[in-house]
Structures are given as structure tokens and as C-alpha cells.
Design a protein around this motif. Structure first.
Motif, PDB file in Angstrom:
ATOM      1  N   TYR A 160      39.479   0.635  -1.362  1.00  0.00           N
ATOM      2  CA  TYR A 160      40.402   0.946  -0.285  1.00  0.00           C
ATOM      3  C   TYR A 160      40.463   2.459  -0.073  1.00  0.00           C
ATOM      4  N   ASP A 161      40.451   2.839   1.195  1.00  0.00           N
ATOM      5  CA  ASP A 161      40.625   4.252   1.568  1.00  0.00           C
ATOM      6  C   ASP A 161      39.621   5.161   0.882  1.00  0.00           C
ATOM      7  N   LYS A 162      38.375   4.700   0.761  1.00  0.00           N
ATOM      8  CA  LYS A 162      37.314   5.508   0.176  1.00  0.00           C
ATOM      9  C   LYS A 162      36.404   6.036   1.288  1.00  0.00           C
ATOM     10  N   HIS A 163      35.763   7.182   1.032  1.00  0.00           N
ATOM     11  CA  HIS A 163      34.733   7.690   1.928  1.00  0.00           C
ATOM     12  C   HIS A 163      33.383   7.229   1.386  1.00  0.00           C
ATOM     13  N   ILE A 164      32.710   6.352   2.110  1.00  0.00           N
ATOM     14  CA  ILE A 164      31.492   5.699   1.620  1.00  0.00           C
ATOM     15  C   ILE A 164      30.330   6.007   2.559  1.00  0.00           C
ATOM     16  N   LEU A 165      29.198   6.384   1.975  1.00  0.00           N
ATOM     17  CA  LEU A 165      27.973   6.597   2.735  1.00  0.00           C
ATOM     18  C   LEU A 165      26.987   5.482   2.391  1.00  0.00           C
ATOM     19  N   VAL A 166      26.601   4.695   3.371  1.00  0.00           N
ATOM     20  CA  VAL A 166      25.595   3.650   3.192  1.00  0.00           C
ATOM     21  C   VAL A 166      24.258   4.215   3.660  1.00  0.00           C
ATOM     22  N   VAL A 167      23.305   4.298   2.764  1.00  0.00           N
ATOM     23  CA  VAL A 167      21.998   4.884   3.069  1.00  0.00           C
ATOM     24  C   VAL A 167      21.031   3.769   3.421  1.00  0.00           C
ATOM     25  N   GLY A 168      20.583   3.741   4.673  1.00  0.00           N
ATOM     26  CA  GLY A 168      19.635   2.720   5.121  1.00  0.00           C
ATOM     27  C   GLY A 168      20.191   1.942   6.286  1.00  0.00           C
ATOM     28  N   ASP A 169      19.567   2.113   7.449  1.00  0.00           N
ATOM     29  CA  ASP A 169      20.082   1.529   8.687  1.00  0.00           C
ATOM     30  C   ASP A 169      19.312   0.263   9.058  1.00  0.00           C
ATOM     31  N   GLY A 170      19.037  -0.580   8.068  1.00  0.00           N
ATOM     32  CA  GLY A 170      18.398  -1.860   8.341  1.00  0.00           C
ATOM     33  C   GLY A 170      19.440  -2.955   8.438  1.00  0.00           C
ATOM     34  N   ALA A 171      18.975  -4.206   8.417  1.00  0.00           N
ATOM     35  CA  ALA A 171      19.898  -5.330   8.538  1.00  0.00           C
ATOM     36  C   ALA A 171      20.911  -5.342   7.399  1.00  0.00           C
ATOM     37  N   SER A 172      20.430  -5.138   6.165  1.00  0.00           N
ATOM     38  CA  SER A 172      21.330  -5.165   5.012  1.00  0.00           C
ATOM     39  C   SER A 172      22.294  -3.990   5.047  1.00  0.00           C
ATOM     40  N   GLY A 173      21.761  -2.795   5.361  1.00  0.00           N
ATOM     41  CA  GLY A 173      22.614  -1.618   5.412  1.00  0.00           C
ATOM     42  C   GLY A 173      23.754  -1.769   6.398  1.00  0.00           C
ATOM     43  N   ARG A 174      23.462  -2.307   7.556  1.00  0.00           N
ATOM     44  CA  ARG A 174      24.504  -2.498   8.570  1.00  0.00           C
ATOM     45  C   ARG A 174      25.534  -3.539   8.138  1.00  0.00           C
ATOM     46  N   GLN A 175      25.058  -4.589   7.465  1.00  0.00           N
ATOM     47  CA  GLN A 175      26.006  -5.607   7.011  1.00  0.00           C
ATOM     48  C   GLN A 175      26.919  -5.065   5.921  1.00  0.00           C
ATOM     49  N   VAL A 176      26.358  -4.289   4.997  1.00  0.00           N
ATOM     50  CA  VAL A 176      27.178  -3.678   3.947  1.00  0.00           C
ATOM     51  C   VAL A 176      28.195  -2.730   4.566  1.00  0.00           C
ATOM     52  N   ALA A 177      27.737  -1.909   5.516  1.00  0.00           N
ATOM     53  CA  ALA A 177      28.640  -0.957   6.167  1.00  0.00           C
ATOM     54  C   ALA A 177      29.769  -1.682   6.886  1.00  0.00           C
ATOM     55  N   LYS A 178      29.426  -2.749   7.573  1.00  0.00           N
ATOM     56  CA  LYS A 178      30.441  -3.499   8.311  1.00  0.00           C
ATOM     57  C   LYS A 178      31.447  -4.129   7.359  1.00  0.00           C
ATOM     58  N   GLN A 179      30.958  -4.658   6.250  1.00  0.00           N
ATOM     59  CA  GLN A 179      31.831  -5.306   5.278  1.00  0.00           C
ATOM     60  C   GLN A 179      32.795  -4.319   4.633  1.00  0.00           C
ATOM     61  N   LEU A 180      32.286  -3.140   4.261  1.00  0.00           N
ATOM     62  CA  LEU A 180      33.122  -2.148   3.587  1.00  0.00           C
ATOM     63  C   LEU A 180      34.038  -1.391   4.542  1.00  0.00           C
ATOM     64  N   THR A 182      36.063  -2.401   6.702  1.00  0.00           N
ATOM     65  CA  THR A 182      37.362  -3.007   7.007  1.00  0.00           C
ATOM     66  C   THR A 182      38.495  -2.307   6.269  1.00  0.00           C
ATOM     67  N   THR A 183      38.184  -1.697   5.107  1.00  0.00           N
ATOM     68  CA  THR A 183      39.238  -1.041   4.314  1.00  0.00           C
ATOM     69  C   THR A 183      38.868   0.379   3.905  1.00  0.00           C
ATOM     70  N   ASN A 184      37.751   0.896   4.455  1.00  0.00           N
ATOM     71  CA  ASN A 184      37.297   2.229   4.042  1.00  0.00           C
ATOM     72  C   ASN A 184      36.749   2.997   5.239  1.00  0.00           C
ATOM     73  N   ASN A 185      36.554   4.295   5.030  1.00  0.00           N
ATOM     74  CA  ASN A 185      35.912   5.143   6.027  1.00  0.00           C
ATOM     75  C   ASN A 185      34.418   5.189   5.691  1.00  0.00           C
ATOM     76  N   VAL A 186      33.605   4.497   6.479  1.00  0.00           N
ATOM     77  CA  VAL A 186      32.194   4.308   6.140  1.00  0.00           C
ATOM     78  C   VAL A 186      31.303   5.009   7.154  1.00  0.00           C
ATOM     79  N   SER A 187      30.302   5.716   6.644  1.00  0.00           N
ATOM     80  CA  SER A 187      29.264   6.310   7.482  1.00  0.00           C
ATOM     81  C   SER A 187      27.938   5.668   7.141  1.00  0.00           C
ATOM     82  N   LEU A 188      27.061   5.588   8.127  1.00  0.00           N
ATOM     83  CA  LEU A 188      25.772   4.922   7.971  1.00  0.00           C
ATOM     84  C   LEU A 188      24.649   5.930   8.165  1.00  0.00           C
TER      85      LEU A 188
END
Length: 251
Positions: A160-180, A182-188
Motif C-alpha cells: 500500500y502507498d508504495k512507489h513501484i517501478l515495473v520494468v518491461g512493457d509486455g503483456a505480463s509487465g502491464r498486467q503486474v502494473a495494473k494489479q499493483l 490499485t493501491t500503489n503509485n506505479v510507473s511502467l
């Protein structure tokens, strides 16, 4: 010899099983080697929430029924079940819990495949281990002194309320980013700008339309095929990122 085959298939995923089906249709002696202890297990180990990004009807394996899913896109576990059912229905010969240690070319031209269980001789080998089986960890991760977690651990952790960087803009990367997100500040992190396409057009799934018009089977040297490959279109999963990074910032 019982351990001599026309073809050895290394990998019991969707590609390996499909190859086995066609070899079986030609009544050739073959064997599928799978390192997991169950067919489809490699999919079950992927992160929670993962779904395929192609519609169910396009995930049909040869000689089998279309997949059944509770949604428009199969989950990882639904697809794992489908692979298991496929191998049983087609009665494909599979050696589970078997991984390859060494492959040698014999003077006869055949291959000697040494595994953790037995040694096999085969005239042909099909490598179906997957294109993305090896994990790529950026250098920045090695400088992190904190506890390392796998993607499954992250998916199951209440963040919750974390700054998260998801490295990789493929199908999995986008799904992980979307999932996280909901409760965090996520960059892709993107290596290049994505050309997104709508999930559906006039009520029809975009992939279904591409297949209907034959665009998914164009010869790769055709100009339109080269243009599509260069643009690398990707289905829009409704990810809105607050900032885009270039992969070079992690070097």
C-alpha cells in the motif's frame, strides 16, 4: 532400442505438445521431455492474476476443443488445466520431472540426449523450452541491499502507498502494473513507445478481426507484415502510467 526415437521434444508447454500432436499424426516415434512434475505446471507458477491477452478461441491447440474460461481471457491456471487435458486426450508420450543435462552429436549424425533420468538417442530434436524462460534482472536490482522477492511474492503481498517501478512493457509487465496500481503509485518502464490498439472494434475482438482478414498469417517479407512488426502493436489493457521511463536509466 527402447530409448531411440525419431524426434525428442524438449519442453512440454503449448509448443511442445502441439509438435507432439503432429508427429503422432504421422505415426513417428517421439518423446516429450518436461522438467516439471505435471503438464502445465510452468503456467501455474506464474504470478497470480496473469491472463492470456489473446481471446479464448485463438488459444485452441490442434485437434482439440476450444478452451473453456470464466472470462474472455483464460487465467494462467485455466490454461494450465487446458494443457493437461490436451496431453491426456491426445495420449501424448511425456516424461515428467526430466530435464536435459547435455546434448551430443554422434558420428552417425543422431543426437545423444543425457537427462537426469535416462539417456536417449534421437534423429531430430525440437527445442520447445520457450523464448522467455530466463529471468533478466537489471543491474539496479543487484545494488538493492533489501530482501529480494519473486514476482509471485510481490503479487501476494499487501503493498500500500508504495512507489513501484515495473520494468518491461509486455503483456505480463502491464498486467503486474495494473494489479499493483490499485493501491500503489506505479510507473511502467518502456524500452520504446508502445503502439496500442483497441481491444475491440465494432464489437469484435481485434485479434479475431486480424485473423479473419488473414493479417496474422502474412508472409514476413510482405511490406504490410514488415510495417506491423516495426510498429509492434499491442492490445490496450487500459494502463495509465504517471510517467514513462527509458530502460537506459537502469544501466
Amino acid at each position: 532400442m527402447n530409448n531411440t526415437f525419431h524426434t525428442i521434444i524438449i519442453g512440454g508447454g503449448q509448443a511442445g505438445l502441439s509438435a507432439g500432436y503432429y508427429l503422432q499424426q504421422r505415426q513417428l516415434k517421439y518423446l516429450i521431455l518436461e522438467r516439471e512434475d505435471a503438464v502445465g505446471e510452468q503456467w501455474r507458477k506464474r504470478f497470480d492474476g496473469l491472463t492470456l491477452f489473446t481471446p479464448n478461441a485463438m488459444n485452441t491447440l490442434p485437434g482439440f476443443d476450444a478452451p473453456i474460461s470464466n472470462g474472455n481471457y483464460q487465467t494462467k491456471d485455466e490454461f494450465a488445466d487446458y494443457l493437461s487435458q490436451y496431453s491426456q486426450q491426445c495420449k501424448l508420450p511425456i516424461k515428467l520431472s526430466t530435464y536435459v543435462i547435455e546434448i551430443c552429436r554422434l558420428p552417425s549424425g543422431d543426437y545423444e540426449i543425457t537427462t537426469n533420468n535416462e539417456t536417449y538417442i534421437s534423429t531430430h530434436i525440437i527445442m520447445a523450452t520457450g523464448a522467455f524462460k530466463d529471468i533478466a534482472i537489471p543491474n539496479i536490482a543487484h545494488r538493492n541491499t533489501g530482501k529480494q522477492q519473486t514476482i509471485n511474492q510481490l503479487s501476494n503481498t499487501n503493498l500500500y502507498d508504495k512507489h513501484i517501478l515495473v520494468v518491461g512493457d509486455g503483456a505480463s509487465g502491464r498486467q503486474v502494473a495494473k494489479q499493483l496500481s490499485t493501491t500503489n503509485n506505479v510507473s511502467l518502464a518502456q524500452g520504446k513507445q508502445r503502439h496500442l490498439v483497441k481491444e475491440s472494434v465494432a464489437g469484435f475482438n481485434t485479434f479475431t478481426l486480424l485473423r479473419f482478414f488473414g493479417l496474422l498469417r502474412l508472409p514476413k517479407d510482405w511490406p504490410i507484415a514488415k510495417w506491423l512488426k516495426q510498429r509492434d502493436p499491442f492490445p490496450d489493457t487500459q494502463i495509465v502510467t504517471t510517467q514513462h521511463f527509458k530502460a537506459s536509466v537502469l544501466n
